[in-house]
Design a protein around this motif. Sequence first.
Motif, mmCIF file in Angstrom:
data_model
loop_
_atom_site.group_PDB
_atom_site.id
_atom_site.type_symbol
_atom_site.label_atom_id
_atom_site.label_comp_id
_atom_site.label_asym_id
_atom_site.label_seq_id
_atom_site.Cartn_x
_atom_site.Cartn_y
_atom_site.Cartn_z
ATOM 1 N N MET A 50 0.837 -1.203 0.000
ATOM 2 C CA MET A 50 0.000 0.000 0.000
ATOM 3 C C MET A 50 0.867 1.247 0.000
ATOM 4 O O MET A 50 1.685 1.432 0.908
ATOM 5 N N THR A 51 0.704 2.082 -1.000
ATOM 6 C CA THR A 51 1.417 3.351 -1.051
ATOM 7 C C THR A 51 1.044 4.208 0.148
ATOM 8 O O THR A 51 -0.132 4.410 0.432
ATOM 9 N N ARG A 52 2.060 4.722 0.881
ATOM 10 C CA ARG A 52 1.798 5.537 2.061
ATOM 11 C C ARG A 52 2.519 6.884 2.041
ATOM 12 O O ARG A 52 2.285 7.721 2.906
ATOM 13 N N SER A 53 3.445 7.080 1.098
ATOM 14 C CA SER A 53 4.076 8.391 0.884
ATOM 15 C C SER A 53 4.780 8.929 2.124
ATOM 16 O O SER A 53 4.662 10.112 2.451
ATOM 17 N N ARG A 54 5.557 8.088 2.797
ATOM 18 C CA ARG A 54 6.295 8.530 3.986
ATOM 19 C C ARG A 54 7.811 8.553 3.762
ATOM 20 O O ARG A 54 8.577 8.590 4.722
ATOM 21 N N ALA A 55 8.247 8.543 2.518
ATOM 22 C CA ALA A 55 9.671 8.715 2.239
ATOM 23 C C ALA A 55 9.969 10.204 2.067
ATOM 24 O O ALA A 55 9.054 11.028 1.973
ATOM 25 N N ASP A 56 11.267 10.554 2.016
ATOM 26 C CA ASP A 56 11.591 11.954 1.728
ATOM 27 C C ASP A 56 11.614 12.162 0.213
ATOM 28 O O ASP A 56 11.345 11.236 -0.562
ATOM 29 N N ASN A 57 11.946 13.357 -0.214
ATOM 30 C CA ASN A 57 11.894 13.664 -1.642
ATOM 31 C C ASN A 57 12.981 12.966 -2.449
ATOM 32 O O ASN A 57 12.936 12.982 -3.677
ATOM 33 N N ASN A 58 13.941 12.357 -1.754
ATOM 34 C CA ASN A 58 14.986 11.582 -2.430
ATOM 35 C C ASN A 58 14.691 10.089 -2.425
ATOM 36 O O ASN A 58 15.556 9.283 -2.758
ATOM 37 N N GLY A 59 13.466 9.732 -2.039
ATOM 38 C CA GLY A 59 13.088 8.323 -2.043
ATOM 39 C C GLY A 59 13.650 7.531 -0.886
ATOM 40 O O GLY A 59 13.684 6.291 -0.941
ATOM 41 N N VAL A 60 14.086 8.204 0.174
ATOM 42 C CA VAL A 60 14.647 7.527 1.343
ATOM 43 C C VAL A 60 13.556 7.363 2.399
ATOM 44 O O VAL A 60 12.972 8.357 2.843
ATOM 45 N N PRO A 61 13.237 6.144 2.811
ATOM 46 C CA PRO A 61 12.225 5.949 3.854
ATOM 47 C C PRO A 61 12.621 6.644 5.155
ATOM 48 O O PRO A 61 13.778 6.580 5.568
ATOM 49 N N THR A 62 11.663 7.297 5.778
ATOM 50 C CA THR A 62 11.934 7.935 7.071
ATOM 51 C C THR A 62 11.907 6.877 8.175
ATOM 52 O O THR A 62 11.492 5.733 7.963
ATOM 53 N N ASP A 63 12.327 7.286 9.369
ATOM 54 C CA ASP A 63 12.347 6.346 10.495
ATOM 55 C C ASP A 63 10.953 5.836 10.843
ATOM 56 O O ASP A 63 10.805 4.741 11.410
ATOM 57 N N LEU A 64 9.929 6.614 10.518
ATOM 58 C CA LEU A 64 8.558 6.175 10.785
ATOM 59 C C LEU A 64 8.219 4.887 10.043
ATOM 60 O O LEU A 64 7.396 4.102 10.510
#
Length: 351
Positions: free
Chosen positions: A24-38
Amino acid sequence: MNSLFSTVKIGSYNLKNRFVMAPMTRSRADNNGVPTDLVATYYAQRSSAGLIITECVFPSPMGKGYVRSPGICNEQQVTAWKKVTEAVHKKGGLIFMQINHCGRISHPSMLPNNATPVAPSAIKPAGQSWTEIGLQDFVTPHQLTEAEVKQVINEYRQATTLALQAGFDGVELHAASGYLAEQFLSSGSNQRQDNYGGSVENRCRFVIETLQAMIAEAGSDRVGIKISPEMNFNDITDANPQETYTCLVKQINKLNLAYLHVALFGTPVDYHSLLHPLFDSAYLIGSGLTKETAENYIATNKADAVVFGSAFLANPDLPERFKQNATLNTPDRDTFYSPGAEGYTDYPTLG
């Protein structure tokens, strides 16, 4: 009789139960495509699933189609994904990465140097792309040359290698939802007359060769595929989908994949009855399941495992809730794609 809580072998793994968390797409990466700690917290919360399949992850910068979507094509992304797999494994979970190139379902503003999105044919899809500045019309894509098609397939190979380096237990090819793999499969978006278009066998070739590239890195028992016949999302049409998907499944059955993941959305055709007999490995059913329908699929051997989407999104402890016949949390659609923890990692568990 098998139940949702019985073990099942999928590929090289023995799943502790038959619950699968849908991509499921959740859009919680940064603008460089790096997943955040969340992202690590989110997936770890749901590690009671027998198997987690991540949101779709782009295999190269040209494969990106959504703002704040994650990638798997550089060291920074691999490092971030390692936090995710370690968190899931620490809680006893298994996790596959879904790899997906969006193809024409993108926009130059999200691609390197404002590049034109790519596709099997230069056919502009109807609809709009959600960009940093809001909705913008899709554009006419660049038709990939045969040499460029081979390059894209190699990007999937490289992404598989990086996914394994990041600690994933396996990978899934996203061949649904109107993205690049399904664009090649479908006659409405693929009007080529070379090795990758024309006949149904040629239209299946991109998917088969991509799977073979992924298998070369991970082994067939750690590679799955998702399809969704007649979902018709992102302006996808096919003149004879039953012929297309029958041909495809007959071919992928020869590859000894870990599983075939089939999600149906309102089609009058019973594709499960059509396709399941053609596939010898694990068969996963998803889309709109309830506890009762899922139990029936397992009890009657119509599926080896069942895939839940928004129910897992809103209920991190979904297996336990089913076991206790507990009330389910309601998904908050307003926060599906918003940044931050709200509607992502703050859904309550039992107790």
